[in-house]
Design a protein around this motif. Structure first.
Motif, PDB file in Angstrom:
ATOM      1  N   GLU A 200      28.834  47.560  15.535  1.00 29.14           N
ATOM      2  CA  GLU A 200      29.371  46.238  15.872  1.00 29.14           C
ATOM      3  C   GLU A 200      30.520  46.322  16.876  1.00 29.14           C
ATOM      4  O   GLU A 200      30.802  45.341  17.571  1.00 29.14           O
ATOM      5  CB  GLU A 200      29.847  45.533  14.598  1.00 29.14           C
TER       6      GLU A 200
ATOM      7  N   ILE B  17      29.203  45.258  20.214  1.00 35.07           N
ATOM      8  CA  ILE B  17      28.625  43.933  20.426  1.00 35.07           C
ATOM      9  C   ILE B  17      29.613  43.088  21.239  1.00 35.07           C
ATOM     10  O   ILE B  17      30.791  42.994  20.907  1.00 35.07           O
ATOM     11  CB  ILE B  17      28.312  43.240  19.082  1.00 35.07           C
TER      12      ILE B  17
ATOM     13  N   TYR C 188      21.540  44.725  19.661  1.00 35.69           N
ATOM     14  CA  TYR C 188      22.046  45.514  18.530  1.00 35.69           C
ATOM     15  C   TYR C 188      21.522  46.951  18.609  1.00 35.69           C
ATOM     16  O   TYR C 188      22.241  47.898  18.286  1.00 35.69           O
ATOM     17  CB  TYR C 188      21.658  44.864  17.207  1.00 35.69           C
TER      18      TYR C 188
END
Length: 501
Positions: free
Chosen positions: A412, A415, A349
């Motif tokens: 995100e 990811i 992250y």
């Protein structure tokens, strides 16, 4: 950009010559272009933040756009598709640099990596840099330097927290951190005289402003009389002498020192290579060494600091992202009091956050210009040799064809995404691509990851009272773009972590 009065003077003097030339020339098949003024062309359309001006123009005229900047034909590339054409398909003939006044005067006639024209000398210094200064092995050898400098940074923050104001000028602390790292690995701890860090700081800041400016002398090549109005040569030479004296001092210190210091720095490596190389066909002069060193500071200090500063700004604006990053770090850390570089690879992250900041805030938003070495064709347009090429990295990272809601800060999106910044994904090229890709990419990223992980792990961060909804996210002008205003925050030591030893 110099004053509008000077542009008007050039326009007034040159209109008759322009009208004569226009009547005798045939219009070439070039990419779309805005209407231009006589002589100055499209210079009046470029604002104090050129990447933003060019982004706005590209929305109207397309991602492949032709501008006439004074006397210089210029190609503006603002999409991944055309970036791939320039950086991959036609990389070899697009890999040179134009002869710009500031780097010519300030970097030893461009005896460096970043601004040297494509050719034998550039290939030679590029090889030296990638093999001997910025290889994976060399980057890992500076692990102790990074650990010590990060620990010093964390202590500086603790000292600021305990001050009467309780405020942390994080911009200044981050700049001191990145400058200290590059100074240590370049000059060595033993040769860091008092005041050197402050000298480097000042020189790098002036470098950014001078190298990032769109100077009239570069738009009207050969018109040396323009310097009478701009005074550019004097400003550049003053900064050059600052760098030159700094490098002379360090090189002389190293040459006076015999024996093994235990930790080879960049100056050690380059001096050893000079002795070795000068027995061969290619000569590595003292000026070549100093040109390489100036690149190390210019590319290694400002860009790393800017990436850290924008990352912390975005995290403070997005506390949920900060919280998620901290939870990941604590989970990986377990009971340890300090973050080991081996831990960084597990922080997915954290890496996604850094990628998202590189997309939104590339430290060099408008890549150093290239110069086309041969006539070529792009999308049925005829582009003549000598055309200057600007890749708008900032605009490419906001292309709605490739990025959903590109204005949002959303880590995100990276990811479980194969997208990386190593030059193969042309919608995401903060370090460039092709022959001219930044050789210091690995060095910069490991500094950023280690510093950022420690900042998040050891402290809770927030804006001073009353500024929660009003953080200034304006960019400062220059070849690199830090925040225009300093990042001043409130830091509280985390209760769940232990002080660094």
């Amino acid at each position: 950009m110099e004053s509008n009065n000077l542009l008007f003077l050039i326009l007034l003097i040159s209109i008759p010559l322009f009208l004569l030339k226009r009547s005798l020339t045939k219009k070439p098949n070039l990419p779309p272009s805005p209407l231009k003024l006589p002589i100055i062309g499209h210079l009046h359309l470029i604002g104090p933040s050129p990447h933003q001006s060019l982004h706005d123009l590209s929305k109207k005229y397309g991602p492949l756009m032709h501008l006439q900047l004074g006397q210089v034909p210029t190609l503006i590339v603002s999409s991944p598709k055309y970036a791939q054409e320039i950086l991959k398909t036609q990389d070899k003939i697009c890999a040179s640099r134009p002869a710009l006044k500031v780097p010519q005067l300030m970097i030893y006639g461009t005896r460096d990596i970043a601004f040297a024209p494509y050719g034998e000398f550039w290939r030679h210094v590029r090889k030296i840099t990638t093999l001997h200064l910025l290889s994976s092995k060399r980057v890992q050898s500076f692990r102790r330097v990074r650990d010590e400098t990060v620990a010093h940074m964390i202590q500086n923050i603790r000292n600021a927290v305990g001050s009467p104001s309780g405020l942390v000028n994080l911009s200044d602390i981050l700049y001191a951190f990145t400058t200290s790292v590059i100074a240590r690995v370049t000059f060595g701890k033993e040769f860091l005289r008092p005041g050197v860090i402050e000298r480097i700081h000042g020189l790098v800041q002036v470098n950014s402003k001078l190298l990032g400016g769109l100077h009239l002398e570069d738009c009207f090549p050969g018109q040396k009389w323009l310097d009478l109005f701009t005074g550019l040569s004097g400003r550049v030479e003053k900064n050059f002498h600052g760098w030159d004296s700094l490098f002379d001092e360090s090189i002389e210190d190293h040459m006076r020192t015999d024996g093994d210091k235990g930790e080879s720095d960049f100056v050690d490596v380059l001096l050893a290579l000079q002795k070795e190389e000068n027995t061969k066909d290619v000569f590595l002069s003292k000026e070549d060494i100093k040109g390489i060193l100036q690149d190390m500071f210019g590319a290694g200090t400002d860009t790393t600091y800017i990436l850290l500063e924008w990352t912390m700004a975005e995290l403070v604006k997005n506390p949920n992202v900060m919280k998620k990053a901290k939870e990941e770090i604590i989970e990986i850390m377990k009971e340890k009091s300090s973050i080991d570089e081996d831990d960084l690879g597990q922080m997915k992250y954290l890496r996604a956050i850094i990628k998202e900041v590189l997309r939104l805030h590339p430290p060099v938003p408008l890549a150093i210009p290239r110069e086309l070495m041969e006539d070529t064709t792009i999308k049925n347009y005829n582009i003549p040799a000598g055309t200057r090429i600007f890749l708008n990295i900032w605009s490419i990272g906001k292309d709605t064809e490739y990025w959903e809601s590109p204005e949002l800060f959303k880590p995100e999106r990276f990811i479980d995404s194969p997208l990386d910044f190593k030059g193969n994904d042309f919608q995401f090229i903060p370090f460039g691509s092709g022959r001219r890709i930044c050789p210091g990419m690995q060095f910069a990223i490991i500094d950023v990851e280690l510093a950022l992980a420690n900042l998040i792990y050891h402290f809770e961060w927030k804006l001073p009272s009353g500024l929660e909804e009003d953080m200034d996210m304006t960019e400062a002008p220059g070849i690199t773009t830090p925040k225009k205003s300093k990042l001043v925050l409130v830091a509280t030591p985390s209760q769940s972590t232990k002080p660094l030893n």
